[in-house]
Design a protein around this motif. Sequence first.
Motif, PDB file in Angstrom:
ATOM      1  N   UNK A 145       8.840   1.604  -2.666  1.00  0.00           N
ATOM      2  CA  UNK A 145       8.929   2.857  -3.419  1.00  0.00           C
ATOM      3  C   UNK A 145       7.563   3.354  -3.855  1.00  0.00           C
ATOM      4  N   UNK A 146       6.564   2.454  -3.924  1.00  0.00           N
ATOM      5  CA  UNK A 146       5.235   2.862  -4.365  1.00  0.00           C
ATOM      6  C   UNK A 146       4.439   3.529  -3.252  1.00  0.00           C
ATOM      7  N   UNK A 147       4.712   3.186  -1.981  1.00  0.00           N
ATOM      8  CA  UNK A 147       4.071   3.757  -0.788  1.00  0.00           C
ATOM      9  C   UNK A 147       2.619   3.336  -0.607  1.00  0.00           C
ATOM     10  N   UNK A 148       1.982   2.787  -1.629  1.00  0.00           N
ATOM     11  CA  UNK A 148       0.608   2.316  -1.491  1.00  0.00           C
ATOM     12  C   UNK A 148       0.609   0.874  -0.991  1.00  0.00           C
ATOM     13  N   UNK A 149      -0.235   0.601  -0.001  1.00  0.00           N
ATOM     14  CA  UNK A 149      -0.332  -0.739   0.567  1.00  0.00           C
ATOM     15  C   UNK A 149      -1.743  -1.288   0.353  1.00  0.00           C
ATOM     16  N   UNK A 150      -1.843  -2.462  -0.227  1.00  0.00           N
ATOM     17  CA  UNK A 150      -3.135  -3.105  -0.468  1.00  0.00           C
ATOM     18  C   UNK A 150      -3.687  -3.627   0.843  1.00  0.00           C
ATOM     19  N   UNK A 151      -4.938  -3.264   1.158  1.00  0.00           N
ATOM     20  CA  UNK A 151      -5.567  -3.694   2.406  1.00  0.00           C
ATOM     21  C   UNK A 151      -6.417  -4.930   2.200  1.00  0.00           C
ATOM     22  N   UNK A 152      -7.233  -4.935   1.159  1.00  0.00           N
ATOM     23  CA  UNK A 152      -8.104  -6.071   0.897  1.00  0.00           C
ATOM     24  C   UNK A 152      -9.328  -5.662   0.102  1.00  0.00           C
TER      25      UNK A 152
END
Length: 321
Positions: free
Chosen positions: A268-275
């Motif tokens: 639901x947040x749509x943001x994905x942590x890359x690094x």
Amino acid sequence: VSQGETTLLFTIYYNHRYLAFVTMRGITALFAGAALLCNFASASVIHGKPEKEPIEDLPQFTSDLVHLLPSNNDVPILTTCNGVLNSTTGGIAYKAFEPISVNERCVWTIRGGRAGGFSLNVLNTGSANSQDTNLIATCLQHGRGATHISLNQTGLVNGVSACNLIIITLASGSDVSNATGFVLEYSVTRASTISPTSEDYIVTSENPGVIRYPNSAVYYNNNELTTFVILPVSRSTTNVIYLKGTLESSSCYDNLSVYRFNAASTSSSKYEYVGRICGNSASDLIANQDLILITFDSDVSNTGTGFQLALAASSSSECSA
């Protein structure tokens, strides 16, 4: 690079291959080589692996790019798309009772001075009328990363009492149905020791440009929490090349955290942590077809000369050939 000038822009040693690109007409040639973009986008890893070779010759050309400056607003309430709020109390009222447009992307950073916690209250939201529309609050805590909260109903928002900053993202898709905008208010509940030199950038890659950080000092400061939001260009891939000046030794005490917005994500947040990008990484590339959020944290001791972020957009078709 002057308009109409033919220039050998840069040569890159990457994965034991030299790639040279002759560019034509203007600074948009910075990212003219589709092979460069596709190779980097598919191979780049944000953790700075030892076998990764640096972009060696690009920094000398960034001086000719448009320098992008931090965003700032002197008003406590914003009604337009994108902006930074520095008042200790204020709000956002964006298209409160008006229909939002297809594929909108608007981002507001609520800094509130040197905040150590917030109260956030959603007074009205019409985004719940469309499953293709997202209203998200991102809580940033110095040294602790980001927490993303979906704002799908009115009322007080949980999880912001220890935030140093809040980033509000409105993202709509192709089906907005009867979705309208929103109204929210905030107040700072306590102060913090975040450095007052911390800054917030909300920029686009539509025209090639460069962010030099810090912008006006030789060294960044301790206890910084600075944000960089790069807005997408329609039907294009946003490319951000990171070039290190110096960060604290080779450790990760001072670092950049990278998040990609993915509208198709099941979260639901749509943001994905890359690094994270740390002091042992001389260069890297971040690519996404949507929003990119980058945060910079510095700890309580030792500083450096910072870094540069070179931005440009490329056609997504260039990587599909």
